[in-house]
Design a protein around this motif. Structure first.
Motif, PDB file in Angstrom:
ATOM      1  N   ILE A  13       0.748  -2.372  -2.564  1.00 37.20           N
ATOM      2  CA  ILE A  13       0.031  -3.482  -2.877  1.00 37.20           C
ATOM      3  C   ILE A  13      -0.280  -3.535  -4.178  1.00 37.20           C
ATOM      4  O   ILE A  13      -0.973  -2.617  -4.723  1.00 37.20           O
ATOM      5  N   GLU A  14       0.213  -4.291  -5.216  1.00 38.56           N
ATOM      6  CA  GLU A  14      -0.157  -4.356  -6.528  1.00 38.56           C
ATOM      7  C   GLU A  14      -1.761  -5.152  -6.634  1.00 38.56           C
ATOM      8  O   GLU A  14      -1.844  -6.113  -6.066  1.00 38.56           O
ATOM      9  N   VAL A  29      -8.825 -11.842  -2.101  1.00 34.00           N
ATOM     10  CA  VAL A  29      -7.446 -11.858  -1.970  1.00 34.00           C
ATOM     11  C   VAL A  29      -7.181 -13.634  -2.022  1.00 34.00           C
ATOM     12  O   VAL A  29      -7.763 -14.448  -1.351  1.00 34.00           O
ATOM     13  N   TYR A  30      -6.323 -13.880  -2.956  1.00 34.56           N
ATOM     14  CA  TYR A  30      -6.155 -15.100  -3.395  1.00 34.56           C
ATOM     15  C   TYR A  30      -4.750 -15.926  -3.004  1.00 34.56           C
ATOM     16  O   TYR A  30      -3.684 -15.288  -3.225  1.00 34.56           O
ATOM     17  N   PRO A  31      -4.814 -17.224  -2.607  1.00 32.14           N
ATOM     18  CA  PRO A  31      -3.715 -18.009  -2.544  1.00 32.14           C
ATOM     19  C   PRO A  31      -2.625 -17.984  -3.769  1.00 32.14           C
ATOM     20  O   PRO A  31      -3.608 -17.966  -4.743  1.00 32.14           O
ATOM     21  N   PRO A  32      -1.685 -18.450  -3.896  1.00 32.81           N
ATOM     22  CA  PRO A  32      -0.766 -18.676  -2.594  1.00 32.81           C
ATOM     23  C   PRO A  32      -0.032 -17.515  -1.880  1.00 32.81           C
ATOM     24  O   PRO A  32       0.280 -17.713  -0.621  1.00 32.81           O
ATOM     25  N   LEU A  33       0.070 -16.420  -2.465  1.00 34.30           N
ATOM     26  CA  LEU A  33       0.967 -15.428  -1.969  1.00 34.30           C
ATOM     27  C   LEU A  33       0.090 -14.176  -1.671  1.00 34.30           C
ATOM     28  O   LEU A  33       0.581 -13.263  -1.572  1.00 34.30           O
ATOM     29  N   GLY A  34      -1.203 -14.175  -1.813  1.00 31.17           N
ATOM     30  CA  GLY A  34      -2.207 -12.969  -1.425  1.00 31.17           C
ATOM     31  C   GLY A  34      -2.363 -12.256  -2.584  1.00 31.17           C
ATOM     32  O   GLY A  34      -2.334 -11.026  -2.368  1.00 31.17           O
ATOM     33  N   ARG A  35      -2.679 -12.835  -3.788  1.00 31.94           N
ATOM     34  CA  ARG A  35      -3.098 -11.913  -4.989  1.00 31.94           C
ATOM     35  C   ARG A  35      -4.212 -11.143  -4.481  1.00 31.94           C
ATOM     36  O   ARG A  35      -5.147 -11.654  -4.221  1.00 31.94           O
ATOM     37  N   VAL A  36      -4.072  -9.727  -4.887  1.00 28.69           N
ATOM     38  CA  VAL A  36      -5.404  -9.088  -4.697  1.00 28.69           C
ATOM     39  C   VAL A  36      -5.935  -8.672  -5.988  1.00 28.69           C
ATOM     40  O   VAL A  36      -5.471  -8.207  -6.908  1.00 28.69           O
ATOM     41  N   ARG A  50      -9.452   2.950  -5.676  1.00 33.58           N
ATOM     42  CA  ARG A  50      -8.326   2.895  -4.703  1.00 33.58           C
ATOM     43  C   ARG A  50      -8.787   3.078  -3.146  1.00 33.58           C
ATOM     44  O   ARG A  50      -8.463   2.656  -2.337  1.00 33.58           O
ATOM     45  N   LEU A  51     -10.065   3.861  -3.194  1.00 26.28           N
ATOM     46  CA  LEU A  51     -10.540   4.135  -1.861  1.00 26.28           C
ATOM     47  C   LEU A  51     -11.302   2.813  -1.341  1.00 26.28           C
ATOM     48  O   LEU A  51     -11.105   2.620  -0.093  1.00 26.28           O
ATOM     49  N   ALA A  52     -11.775   1.979  -2.166  1.00 22.37           N
ATOM     50  CA  ALA A  52     -12.443   0.965  -1.730  1.00 22.37           C
ATOM     51  C   ALA A  52     -11.273  -0.179  -1.203  1.00 22.37           C
ATOM     52  O   ALA A  52     -11.426  -0.873  -0.190  1.00 22.37           O
ATOM     53  N   VAL A  53     -10.184  -0.335  -1.696  1.00 23.81           N
ATOM     54  CA  VAL A  53      -8.976  -1.061  -1.372  1.00 23.81           C
ATOM     55  C   VAL A  53      -8.437  -0.465  -0.273  1.00 23.81           C
ATOM     56  O   VAL A  53      -8.300  -1.357   0.990  1.00 23.81           O
ATOM     57  N   ILE A  54      -8.341   0.702   0.077  1.00 25.62           N
ATOM     58  CA  ILE A  54      -7.737   1.260   1.434  1.00 25.62           C
ATOM     59  C   ILE A  54      -8.765   1.063   2.449  1.00 25.62           C
ATOM     60  O   ILE A  54      -8.186   0.777   3.497  1.00 25.62           O
ATOM     61  N   ASP A  55     -10.016   1.166   2.069  1.00 26.04           N
ATOM     62  CA  ASP A  55     -10.816   0.866   3.215  1.00 26.04           C
ATOM     63  C   ASP A  55     -10.739  -0.494   3.700  1.00 26.04           C
ATOM     64  O   ASP A  55     -11.106  -1.031   4.800  1.00 26.04           O
TER      65      ASP A  55
END
Length: 242
Positions: A13-14, A29-36, A50-55
């Motif tokens: 995931i970018e 996480v934002y619309p329309p396509l789920g931008r993180v 990285r660890l926070a996102v994986i969690d």
């Protein structure tokens, strides 16, 4: 405020990482396509991000799936019989060509009448409808602002309406300026009120932290329902075009 932006790929995931002079990490996480997007303290390294996102990977995937499943309107052709929304209700467009000032009128519980000059094209018709949506929203927002400014003990310096691709509203606490998405004219008025309350709460708490949630919980206990309702309704084709 010092900021630093970069992109990381985490579990395929970018992720946009914006480092700021803040104390805590915030993930959205934002619309329309789920931008993180991650807002992180300047001192926090890539591995901690990285660890926070994986969690939160399971939650991120659920949010992205929800955006993908959310219904979207096809391109509007601005012809009679087409569906258009106003305050959460779906109307059938009735286009009437006649001389005189173009205008829009709600004729009954099912029809939205669009009076246009003969020979008008789809873009001209859409412009008339958009102008009408803006006028309706300009009339709806002030009493809600008055109500929630009083409830929260805050005061905005200025507010406006504009088209936004990824937000229903925005607030700049430093300037006390608030923006509302034009698309809110199509949503139930309870959803509009939720966005007004949400953005004004940012004048007391900049981040979506425990204090922010507690303020909304106390003054608008049903806000999660309005948020979910807002995010379940059809999205306009033009709003989400990349």
């Amino acid at each position: 405020m010092i900021t630093e932006t970069r992109h990381l790929t985490i579990s395929g995931i970018e992720v946009e990482v914006v480092r700021k002079d803040i104390k805590n990490l915030h993930l959205g996480v934002y619309p329309p396509l789920g931008r993180v997007r991650v807002a992180a303290p300047l001192v926090l390294g890539d591995e901690a991000v990285r660890l926070a996102v994986i969690d939160k990977l399971g939650w991120i995937k659920r949010q992205r799936a929800r955006f993908v499943q959310q219904p979207r309107q096809s391109q509007r052709e601005m012809v009679s019989g087409e569906s258009h929304w106003f305050l959460g209700r779906r109307y059938r467009l009735r286009v009437c060509e006649q001389a005189g000032q173009p205008r829009v009128a709600v004729r009954d519980l099912a029809a939205l009448e669009l009076l246009v000059r003969p020979g008008s094209d789809a873009a001209q018709r859409e412009a008339i409808l958009v102008r009408w949506y803006r006028e309706q929203l300009k009339a709806l927002v002030p009493p809600l602002l008055d109500q929630w400014q009083s409830a929260l003990g805050v005061q905005v310096a200025d507010w406006g309406i504009k088209r936004m691709k990824t937000r229903w509203g925005s607030c700049n606490p430093a300037t006390r300026r608030v923006w509302f998405n034009l698309e809110l004219a199509k949503k139930p008025v309870q959803c509009l009120e939720y966005i007004v309350a949400h953005e004004l709460t940012h004048l007391l708490e900049r981040h979506h932290d425990a204090r922010f949630t507690a303020l909304l919980d106390r003054l608008m206990p049903q806000w999660p329902h309005y948020r979910d309702l807002l995010n379940s309704l059809p999205l306009a084709h033009e709003e989400w075009r990349d």
